[in-house]
Design a protein around this motif. Structure first.
Motif, PDB file in Angstrom:
ATOM      1  N   ARG A 179      -0.322   5.606 -10.359  1.00 33.69           N
ATOM      2  CA  ARG A 179      -1.060   4.672 -11.211  1.00 33.69           C
ATOM      3  C   ARG A 179      -0.452   3.288 -11.290  1.00 33.69           C
ATOM      4  O   ARG A 179      -0.134   2.795 -12.385  1.00 33.69           O
ATOM      5  CB  ARG A 179      -1.150   5.219 -12.637  1.00 33.69           C
ATOM      6  CG  ARG A 179      -1.927   6.487 -12.733  1.00 33.69           C
ATOM      7  CD  ARG A 179      -2.060   6.814 -14.178  1.00 33.69           C
ATOM      8  NE  ARG A 179      -2.950   7.925 -14.362  1.00 33.69           N
ATOM      9  CZ  ARG A 179      -3.737   8.054 -15.408  1.00 33.69           C
ATOM     10  NH1 ARG A 179      -3.734   7.132 -16.345  1.00 33.69           N
ATOM     11  NH2 ARG A 179      -4.508   9.092 -15.513  1.00 33.69           N
ATOM     12  N   PRO A 180      -0.268   2.638 -10.156  1.00 28.62           N
ATOM     13  CA  PRO A 180       0.239   1.282 -10.222  1.00 28.62           C
ATOM     14  C   PRO A 180      -0.889   0.353 -10.662  1.00 28.62           C
ATOM     15  O   PRO A 180      -2.062   0.665 -10.447  1.00 28.62           O
ATOM     16  CB  PRO A 180       0.598   0.996  -8.762  1.00 28.62           C
ATOM     17  CG  PRO A 180      -0.375   1.814  -7.982  1.00 28.62           C
ATOM     18  CD  PRO A 180      -0.650   3.045  -8.794  1.00 28.62           C
ATOM     19  N   PRO A 199      -1.709   8.557  -5.185  1.00 30.12           N
ATOM     20  CA  PRO A 199      -1.860   7.308  -5.955  1.00 30.12           C
ATOM     21  C   PRO A 199      -2.319   7.539  -7.405  1.00 30.12           C
ATOM     22  O   PRO A 199      -1.919   6.806  -8.302  1.00 30.12           O
ATOM     23  CB  PRO A 199      -2.897   6.516  -5.153  1.00 30.12           C
ATOM     24  CG  PRO A 199      -3.421   7.416  -4.110  1.00 30.12           C
ATOM     25  CD  PRO A 199      -2.425   8.507  -3.904  1.00 30.12           C
ATOM     26  N   ALA A 212       1.949   1.823  -3.487  1.00 23.37           N
ATOM     27  CA  ALA A 212       0.852   2.326  -4.316  1.00 23.37           C
ATOM     28  C   ALA A 212       0.440   3.744  -3.924  1.00 23.37           C
ATOM     29  O   ALA A 212      -0.230   4.421  -4.685  1.00 23.37           O
ATOM     30  CB  ALA A 212      -0.357   1.393  -4.203  1.00 23.37           C
ATOM     31  N   TYR A 215      -8.482   5.307  -7.192  1.00 18.98           N
ATOM     32  CA  TYR A 215      -7.272   6.157  -7.143  1.00 18.98           C
ATOM     33  C   TYR A 215      -6.144   5.527  -7.957  1.00 18.98           C
ATOM     34  O   TYR A 215      -5.487   6.201  -8.738  1.00 18.98           O
ATOM     35  CB  TYR A 215      -6.761   6.352  -5.706  1.00 18.98           C
ATOM     36  CG  TYR A 215      -7.734   6.998  -4.743  1.00 18.98           C
ATOM     37  CD1 TYR A 215      -8.781   7.809  -5.196  1.00 18.98           C
ATOM     38  CD2 TYR A 215      -7.601   6.823  -3.371  1.00 18.98           C
ATOM     39  CE1 TYR A 215      -9.662   8.397  -4.303  1.00 18.98           C
ATOM     40  CE2 TYR A 215      -8.474   7.409  -2.473  1.00 18.98           C
ATOM     41  CZ  TYR A 215      -9.508   8.182  -2.937  1.00 18.98           C
ATOM     42  OH  TYR A 215     -10.373   8.750  -2.049  1.00 18.98           O
ATOM     43  N   THR A 216      -5.929   4.210  -7.760  1.00 16.63           N
ATOM     44  CA  THR A 216      -4.811   3.580  -8.471  1.00 16.63           C
ATOM     45  C   THR A 216      -5.056   3.562  -9.980  1.00 16.63           C
ATOM     46  O   THR A 216      -4.130   3.410 -10.757  1.00 16.63           O
ATOM     47  CB  THR A 216      -4.552   2.123  -8.013  1.00 16.63           C
ATOM     48  OG1 THR A 216      -5.693   1.328  -8.353  1.00 16.63           O
ATOM     49  CG2 THR A 216      -4.304   2.034  -6.530  1.00 16.63           C
ATOM     50  N   TYR A 233      -2.918  -2.380  -9.572  1.00 13.55           N
ATOM     51  CA  TYR A 233      -3.073  -2.931  -8.228  1.00 13.55           C
ATOM     52  C   TYR A 233      -4.219  -3.918  -8.227  1.00 13.55           C
ATOM     53  O   TYR A 233      -5.327  -3.583  -8.615  1.00 13.55           O
ATOM     54  CB  TYR A 233      -3.359  -1.797  -7.243  1.00 13.55           C
ATOM     55  CG  TYR A 233      -3.072  -2.137  -5.786  1.00 13.55           C
ATOM     56  CD1 TYR A 233      -2.038  -1.524  -5.111  1.00 13.55           C
ATOM     57  CD2 TYR A 233      -3.842  -3.063  -5.097  1.00 13.55           C
ATOM     58  CE1 TYR A 233      -1.755  -1.822  -3.776  1.00 13.55           C
ATOM     59  CE2 TYR A 233      -3.570  -3.373  -3.770  1.00 13.55           C
ATOM     60  CZ  TYR A 233      -2.528  -2.742  -3.121  1.00 13.55           C
ATOM     61  OH  TYR A 233      -2.260  -3.039  -1.815  1.00 13.55           O
ATOM     62  N   PHE A 244      -6.493  -6.058  -5.778  1.00 12.67           N
ATOM     63  CA  PHE A 244      -6.822  -6.155  -4.364  1.00 12.67           C
ATOM     64  C   PHE A 244      -7.214  -7.576  -3.993  1.00 12.67           C
ATOM     65  O   PHE A 244      -7.698  -8.340  -4.825  1.00 12.67           O
ATOM     66  CB  PHE A 244      -7.974  -5.202  -4.025  1.00 12.67           C
ATOM     67  CG  PHE A 244      -7.586  -3.756  -4.150  1.00 12.67           C
ATOM     68  CD1 PHE A 244      -7.199  -3.028  -3.042  1.00 12.67           C
ATOM     69  CD2 PHE A 244      -7.579  -3.126  -5.385  1.00 12.67           C
ATOM     70  CE1 PHE A 244      -6.826  -1.705  -3.146  1.00 12.67           C
ATOM     71  CE2 PHE A 244      -7.209  -1.797  -5.502  1.00 12.67           C
ATOM     72  CZ  PHE A 244      -6.835  -1.083  -4.371  1.00 12.67           C
ATOM     73  N   ARG A 279       0.823  -1.209   0.000  1.00 11.64           N
ATOM     74  CA  ARG A 279       0.000   0.000   0.000  1.00 11.64           C
ATOM     75  C   ARG A 279       0.856   1.258   0.000  1.00 11.64           C
ATOM     76  O   ARG A 279       0.487   2.267  -0.575  1.00 11.64           O
ATOM     77  CB  ARG A 279      -0.936  -0.002   1.203  1.00 11.64           C
ATOM     78  CG  ARG A 279      -2.095  -0.944   1.003  1.00 11.64           C
ATOM     79  CD  ARG A 279      -2.939  -1.050   2.248  1.00 11.64           C
ATOM     80  NE  ARG A 279      -4.108  -1.830   1.958  1.00 11.64           N
ATOM     81  CZ  ARG A 279      -5.271  -1.303   1.590  1.00 11.64           C
ATOM     82  NH1 ARG A 279      -5.433  -0.022   1.550  1.00 11.64           N
ATOM     83  NH2 ARG A 279      -6.287  -2.076   1.283  1.00 11.64           N
ATOM     84  N   LEU A 322      -1.348   4.342  -1.155  1.00 12.91           N
ATOM     85  CA  LEU A 322      -2.603   4.267  -0.390  1.00 12.91           C
ATOM     86  C   LEU A 322      -2.341   4.448   1.095  1.00 12.91           C
ATOM     87  O   LEU A 322      -3.250   4.711   1.863  1.00 12.91           O
ATOM     88  CB  LEU A 322      -3.296   2.925  -0.653  1.00 12.91           C
ATOM     89  CG  LEU A 322      -3.667   2.673  -2.109  1.00 12.91           C
ATOM     90  CD1 LEU A 322      -4.222   1.267  -2.283  1.00 12.91           C
ATOM     91  CD2 LEU A 322      -4.660   3.696  -2.602  1.00 12.91           C
TER      92      LEU A 322
END
Lengths: 366, 222
Positions: A87-88, A83, A55, B125-126, A90, A92, A52, A57
C-alpha cells in the motif's frame, strides 16, 4: 526509518529474428531516510522500474527491498509482498484516476475498512490539504491537469501510506502550477515525516525539491547525496553531464603540477585545475556559468591562468541569461558560456576572452 | 395453432437466456485471462475459443455429438456419474448455443478489457485492493461497453442458432424445437400459416429485445 533498496533485474529486448538484441541490466542500490528523495536520470535510466519494484508492481530478479523496517521483497527468503499489502502512496505519471468514479470516490477508494464517518472526515481533510474543496462531485474528465494531479495526490495520501512514490508527477503541467505543487509536496513531506521518492529528469525539479538526490544512469546508481554535492561535485562524467556541465573534454593528459594545481593538456589547450589527480589521462569539465566572459582588452596583460581568447560563434537567448558558444583561437575548443542577459548586451564584438577559475574545473578520472 | 408458436418461443427464450448467462460468466473469465495473462499455449486457447466462429455450425454440432454422446469423453463421464444422457435434450441445445456464441462474447470482451489502462488496475492494487476486487470495481465497469455488446451478440446468436442445435438436440416437439427449427419444419411441411406466425413472433421479440437493450444502454450511460 527509511528505505533500503538493493535490486537487480535484467531486460532483453528481442529483435524480430528472435536473437537477443539489447541486454539492459538494472542494478540499483541505495539507502535513504525519511526525507525527500529525488531519483534523477534520463528517460530509460531505470527510474520508473525502480519505483515500480518498490511498489510491488514489478518484481526484481534478485535482491531486497526494505521499507520502514518491513521486508517488501527478499529473493533469499522468497518474500515478495503483493502491492495491496505494501500500500504505497503512488502517483502515476498519467494520474491514473478512475474515470468512472467522481473525485470523492477516487479519494476514498483506498480507505478500506474505515467507518463511514472517518472516511468522510479524511476526504475533507484531503480536499483541504490540497486545496481542491468543491471538486468532490466532479469526474476526472471535468478536471484540469493541475486539479487531476492534486486529486491523484489526495488519493495516494488518504490511506496514510508509509511511503509516497511519485513518478514524474508534474511533467505535463505548466510551470506555475508545477512550482506550486512542488512547494506543497515539500510541506506535506515535512508534515508527514515519511520517505518520499520523486522521479524526475529535470535538473531544476531535482534541485529545488530534494533533500537527497540519487542519480541513475543506464540502470546504475552513479551518485547519491545532497543536491549541493551532486551539483558541485558530480561523481563522474555521466553525472556531470546530467547536472548541466555542458563543457566536457576527454583524454586530457595530466602533464604536471604548478603552484595553482594540476596542469592538464590536450588538443593544444593547457588548463590548470585546483583538484589533485593520480591518473595519467582524465576528462575534465566546467559548468557554462563558470566560464566567465571578458573583453579582450581586460585580459591582455592578465596573469591569471585559464584565460583564453576566441570568437563568439553562436548566441542563444534563454530569457534570464544568454548562452554563448566561444571558439578559442589557440585550438578548436568551443566553450559554452552562460552569462546573465543584462551583461551580455555589453559584449562589443565577436572577439572576446573567457576565464575559468582553477577550482571550477571538475576532473573525472576513469 | 397458438400453442404451436408459444411453445417454441418459450423453448428459444429458455435456451438463449441460459446460454447467455453461461456465456456471461465463463466468457468474462476467459476474456480476462486472454487479455491479461501470459501463459504457454495461449494461442491454442485463443484458437479453441474462436473455432466455432469460423466452423460451419453443423461441424461444431458434429464435434459436440462426438464429445457429448454416450461414447464421448464428456458424455460418458456424465452418464456414468448421473445416468443422464445429455444428447437430444433441451440442455444439449443450451450447450450448442453456448459454444457457438462464446467466441462472439470473448472477442468483444477481451478487446474491451485490453483497452482498459493497466495503470488504473495498478493504482487499485496500490490502494489496497486485490486482483479480484480490482476486476469487479475497476476493470469490468470500464469494459462494460464491450461486455454489453458481447452479451447482445451472444443472445442474438443463441436465438438464431440452427445447425449445431439440430445436430445435438434434434428437433423434438415440446422439448428442443426452438423457433428457428420450428420455422424450418413448418415451412418444409407446407404449413405456411404457422411459419408466418412464427416468423412474425420472432421479429417482434427481436425488436423488443433491441429496444430494451437501447434503453439499458441509455440508463447505464454506456
Amino acid at each position: 526509518m527509511g528505505i533500503a533498496v538493493n535490486i537487480s533485474k535484467e531486460f532483453h529486448s528481442r529483435s524480430r529474428m528472435g536473437k537477443d538484441q539489447d541486454r539492459f541490466l538494472l542494478d540499483i542500490n541505495f539507502e535513504v531516510g525519511d526525507e525527500m528523495v529525488v531519483l534523477f536520470g534520463r528517460s530509460g535510466s531505470g527510474k520508473t522500474t525502480t519505483l515500480r519494484c518498490i511498489a510491488g508492481l514489478e518484481t526484481p530478479d534478485s535482491g531486497h527491498i526494505n521499507v520502514n523496517g518491513q521486508i517488501y521483497y527478499d529473493s533469499k527468503s522468497g518474500t515478495n509482498l503483493q502491492p495491496q499489502y505494501r500500500r504505497p502512496g503512488y502517483v502515476f505519471q498519467n494520474y491514473a484516476l478512475f474515470p468512472h468514479m467522481d473525485v470523492k470516490q477516487n479519494i476514498i477508494y483506498g480507505l478500506r475498512g474505515w467507518d463511514k464517518k472517518k472516511k468522510e472526515e479524511r476526504l475533507y481533510e484531503m480536499l483541504r490539504l490540497l486545496h481542491i474543496e468543491g471538486l468532490d462531485d466532479r469526474y476526472p474528465s471535468q478536471l484540469s491537469g493541475g486539479q487531476k494531479q492534486r486529486v491523484a495526490l489526495a488519493r495516494a495520501l488518504a490511506p496514510k501510506p508509509d511511503v509516497l512514490l511519485l513518478d514524474e508527477p508534474f511533467s505535463a503541467l505548466d510551470m506555475v502550477v508545477r512550482m506550486r505543487l512542488r512547494e506543497r509536496i515539500k510541506i506535506i513531506q515535512k508534515e508527514l515525516g515519511i520517505p518520499v521518492i520523486f522521479i524526475t529528469h529535470s535538473p531544476d525539479e531535482a534541485f529545488s525539491l530534494a533533500d537527497r538526490i540519487v542519480v541513475l544512469h543506464e540502470g546504475k546508481v552513479h551518485q547519491s547525496g545532497s543536491p549541493k554535492d551532486v551539483f558541485y561535485s558530480p561523481a563522474d562524467r555521466a553525472v556531470a553531464e546530467l547536472v548541466g556541465v555542458s563543457n566536457i573534454f576527454d583524454n586530457a593528459k595530466v602533464s604536471g603540477s604548478s603552484s595553482m594545481g594540476t596542469v592538464l593538456e590536450g588538443k593544444g589547450l593547457q588548463v590548470v585545475a585546483a583538484q589533485v589527480v593520480d591518473s595519467e589521462y582524465v576528462s575534465w569539465g566546467v559548468r557554462p556559468e563558470n566560464v566567465h566572459l571578458k573583453s579582450c582588452n581586460e585580459t591582455m596583460f592578465s596573469q591569471k591562468p585559464n584565460t583564453f581568447v576566441g570568437n563568439v560563434i553562436d548566441v542563444t537567448d534563454k530569457g534570464s541569461s544568454k548562452l554563448l558558444a566561444v571558439e578559442l583561437d589557440s585550438s578548436r575548443f568551443i566553450f559554452l558560456c552562460e552569462t546573465p542577459s543584462r551583461f551580455s548586451d555589453d559584449i562589443p564584438s565577436s572577439r572576446c576572452a573567457v576565464e575559468i577559475a582553477p577550482e571550477d574545473i571538475l576532473i573525472f578520472e576513469k | 395453432m397458438l400453442e404451436d408458436a408459444w411453445v417454441p418461443l418459450l423453448i428459444t427464450l429458455k435456451v438463449a437466456s441460459l446460454s447467455t448467462i453461461l456465456v456471461a460468466v465463463l466468457g468474462i473469465v476467459i476474456s480476462y485471462i486472454l487479455a491479461r495473462r501470459e501463459f504457454r499455449g495461449k494461442w491454442i486457447a485463443d484458437i479453441l475459443v474462436t473455432l466455432p466462429l469460423v466452423l460451419p455450425p453443423t461441424v461444431t454440432g458434429y464435434l459436440l455429438v462426438l464429445l457429448l454422446g454416450k461414447n464421448g469423453i464428456i458424455g460418458q463421464l456424465l452418464y456414468d456419474m448421473t445416468g443422464f444422457a445429455v444428447l437430444f435434450t433441451w440442455q444439449a441445445a443450451v450447450i450448442a448455443a453456448f459454444v457457438v456464441s462464446l467466441p462472439l462474447m470473448v472477442k468483444t470482451t477481451a478487446a474491451a478489457i485490453s483497452g482498459v489502462d493497466r495503470e488504473l488496475e495498478y493504482a487499485a492494487y496500490t490502494l489496497g485492493h486485490s486482483e479480484l476486487e480490482t476486476i469487479l470495481f475497476v476493470t469490468l465497469p470500464l469494459a462494460k461497453k464491450g461486455i454489453l455488446a458481447g452479451l447482445v451478440l451472444s443472445f442474438a446468436r443463441a436465438v438464431g442458432e440452427f445447425g449445431a442445435t439440430l445436430m445435438v438436440a434434434g428437433n423434438i416437439p415440446g422439448q428442443t424445437n426452438t423457433m428457428s427449427l420450428s420455422i424450418y419444419t413448418a415451412f418444409q411441411s407446407g404449413n405456411d400459416a404457422l411459419a408466418n406466425i412464427l416468423v412474425a413472433t420472432l421479429v417482434l421479440v427481436s425488436l423488443l429485445a433491441m429496444g430494451l437493450t437501447a434503453k439499458l444502454v441509455d440508463r447505464w450511460g454506456v
